[in-house]
Design an enzyme around this catalytic site. Structure first.
Site, PDB file in Angstrom:
ATOM      1  CE  LYS A  68      -4.319   2.313   0.872  1.00  0.00           C
ATOM      2  NZ  LYS A  68      -4.023   2.814  -0.534  1.00  0.00           N
ATOM      3  CE  LYS A  92       3.916   7.805   5.655  1.00  0.00           C
ATOM      4  NZ  LYS A  92       3.868   8.333   4.348  1.00  0.00           N
ATOM      5  CE  LYS A 104       4.488   7.791  -1.925  1.00  0.00           C
ATOM      6  NZ  LYS A 104       4.500   7.887  -0.568  1.00  0.00           N
ATOM      7  CG  ASP A 144       2.805  11.142  -2.467  1.00  0.00           C
ATOM      8  OD1 ASP A 144       2.884  10.752  -1.476  1.00  0.00           O
ATOM      9  OD2 ASP A 144       4.402  11.206  -3.450  1.00  0.00           O
ATOM     10  CB  THR A 188      -2.150  13.538   5.180  1.00  0.00           C
ATOM     11  OG1 THR A 188      -2.977  12.774   4.105  1.00  0.00           O
ATOM     12  CG2 THR A 188      -0.457  13.453   5.418  1.00  0.00           C
ATOM     13  CG  ASN A 219      -5.111  17.233   0.504  1.00  0.00           C
ATOM     14  OD1 ASN A 219      -5.597  18.091   0.780  1.00  0.00           O
ATOM     15  ND2 ASN A 219      -4.623  15.997   1.071  1.00  0.00           N
ATOM     16  CB  SER A 362      -5.270   4.922   2.258  1.00  0.00           C
ATOM     17  OG  SER A 362      -5.745   5.767   1.230  1.00  0.00           O
TER      18      SER A 362
HETATM   19  N1  GLU Z   1       1.034   8.844  -0.208  1.00  0.00           N
HETATM   20  C1  GLU Z   1       0.398   9.458   0.703  1.00  0.00           C
HETATM   21  C2  GLU Z   1       1.132   8.790   2.424  1.00  0.00           C
HETATM   22  O1  GLU Z   1       2.754   8.661   1.539  1.00  0.00           O
HETATM   23  C3  GLU Z   1      -0.412   7.888   1.220  1.00  0.00           C
HETATM   24  C4  GLU Z   1      -0.547   6.835   0.988  1.00  0.00           C
HETATM   25  C5  GLU Z   1      -1.934   6.211   1.212  1.00  0.00           C
HETATM   26  O2  GLU Z   1      -3.408   6.511   1.356  1.00  0.00           O
HETATM   27  O3  GLU Z   1      -1.679   4.352   0.507  1.00  0.00           O
HETATM   28  O4  GLU Z   1       1.435   8.310   3.489  1.00  0.00           O
END
Ligand code: GLU
Length: 421
Positions: A68, A92, A104, A144, A188, A219, A362
């Site tokens: 994810k 994370k 990613k 992202d 976020t 955002n 998410s």
């Molecule tokens: N891009 C965001 C992050 O760096 C969200 C990733 C997601 O929701 O999967 O945490």
């Protein structure tokens, strides 16, 4: 030289692992991504030429669940950056305790130079390339840097075409009317606020009245600013990639500032009184223009880098006046800068905790899609607060138990959870 984020990720892993007795096989597995995809992304441009872009998807590991993590569109995207970002997602997702591994993706492109049609064709072409590697129980992308709900919807549509059935849970961060979750857009920034509030509380500090400077007004930065202001913090400075404004008395109307940026394409000059935003208000407000770098070293109690990696380096770490750094971007602090900040007793609230609210919601979105549920915004926010409070407490407690900074503590929490699987 640009600090290599992948090398830094490795150093962070080893620093935290040194406090624990972990199985060697686990550390070894985390040292390398499970899978790295590098794809060519051909796109028909508006003038009829075909241009080929480079795209990446790194699946770091799926020990705790499907891979994810987001997809970014940026001219500086490269494999080492995506590998580091995928690793940080593993950490994370374990810290915020969602049942996902880490991944990613990205495309090396400046999306601001593309037309809407080109952006859509780029996204659909990239989705076709990575389609065999993604899926609701395999790997679930999300927004992202420079990607948004509309782009996520194109991914869902393209993937669904290939899969032969509509598959909303293949991607999160979709528009609400297309299976997205209430609260995902704010998540976020709001999550960062919850973490800050909890850490202030646990460390016996007061939040109200503290001044905050925010680098990045996308955002994440703009929603963080709103939440903090509503809770009585004073937002003294905001910046984007072109510049920003410093108003020591505090920026009153953030919504007008956001609208001004939307209209003019930049924050600089957005001195708003009522709905009128222009330079003639600068003096009335007692403000001045700043550069995107200067925002980090202004007199403020809290500084929140909410833009890109490597914002705080050994060159500017000593000049930071804030006593708290809230890392809303991924990887904003280099390793050397981290050492300088720790030595100066600046409290660094690390990215893998501070910005984990995005992936937490998410997860809620994915869960709703998988179960055909729709949750109300209040429900999402209540669940988000619970997750962020629990993650903050776990990290804070580990920092006390192991006598380490919050970053090492977050990695310790994550590694312990990963080793339990
Ligand atoms: N891009 C965001 C992050 O760096 C969200 C990733 C997601 O929701 O999967 O945490």
């Amino acid at each position: 030289m640009r600090d290599n984020p992948w090398k830094r990720a490795q150093a962070q892993l080893h620093s935290a692992a040194s406090h624990l007795k972990l199985p060697g096989a686990l550390v070894e597995r985390l040292e390398n991504p499970d899978r790295m995809l590098e794809v060519s992304v051909p796109v028909e441009m508006d003038d009829g030429r075909t241009e080929t872009f480079h795209g990446y998807r790194v699946q770091h590991n799926n020990i705790r669940g499907p891979y994810k993590g987001g997809i970014r569109y940026h001219p500086k995207v490269d494999m080492d950056e995506v590998k580091a970002l995928a690793f940080w997602m593993t950490v994370k997702n374990a810290v915020v305790d969602v049942p996902f591994g880490g991944a990613k993706g990205g495309i090396t492109v400046d999306p601001k130079k593309l037309s809407e049609g080109e952006l859509e064709r780029l996204t659909r072409s990239f989705t076709q390339e990575i389609a065999p590697a993604i899926g609701p129980k395999l790997d679930v992308p999300a927004p992202d840097v420079n990607t948004n709900p509309k782009i996520m919807q194109w991914i869902r549509e393209e993937y669904s075409k290939i899969a032969g059935k509509d598959t909303p849970a293949v991607v999160t961060g979709k528009p609400i009317e297309h299976g997205g979750s209430e609260g995902r857009v704010e998540a976020t920034g709001l999550g960062g606020f919850y973490v800050l509030a909890q850490v202030l509380n646990l460390s016996g500090r007061k939040g109200r009245g503290l001044s905050v400077a925010i680098q990045g007004f996308g955002n994440v930065g703009s929603h963080l600013a709103e939440c903090l202001k509503d809770a009585g913090f004073r937002i003294v400075a905001v910046s984007d990639s072109k510049g920003g404004l410093y108003v020591p008395k505090g920026i009153k109307d953030l919504k007008a500032v956001a609208q001004c940026k939307e209209r003019s394409g930049k924050l600089a000059g957005c001195y708003c009184v009522g709905s009128v935003c222009d330079l003639s208000n600068m003096e009335t407000l007692g403000g001045r223009d700043i550069s995107p770098e200067e925002v980090l070293t202004l007199p403020a109690d809290i500084v929140a880098p909410a833009a890109l990696e490597n914002a705080i380096t050994k060159e500017n770490a000593s000049a930071i006046e804030a006593s708290i750094v809230l890392e809303m971007a991924n990887g904003p602090t280099t390793r050397e800068a981290d050492k300088i900040l720790n030595a100066r007793h600046v409290l660094v609230i690390p990215d893998v905790l501070a910005n984990s609210g995005g992936v937490a919601v998410s997860y809620f979105e994915w869960h709703q899609n998988m179960h055909g549920d729709v949750w109300k915004k209040e429900e999402v926010f209540a669940k988000l607060k619970e997750k962020m409070d629990a993650a903050s407490r776990a990290v804070y407690d580990a920092s006390k138990e192991y006598n380490v900074p919050l970053r090492d503590a977050a990695y310790i929490v994550a590694l312990k959870r990963l080793s339990l699987q």
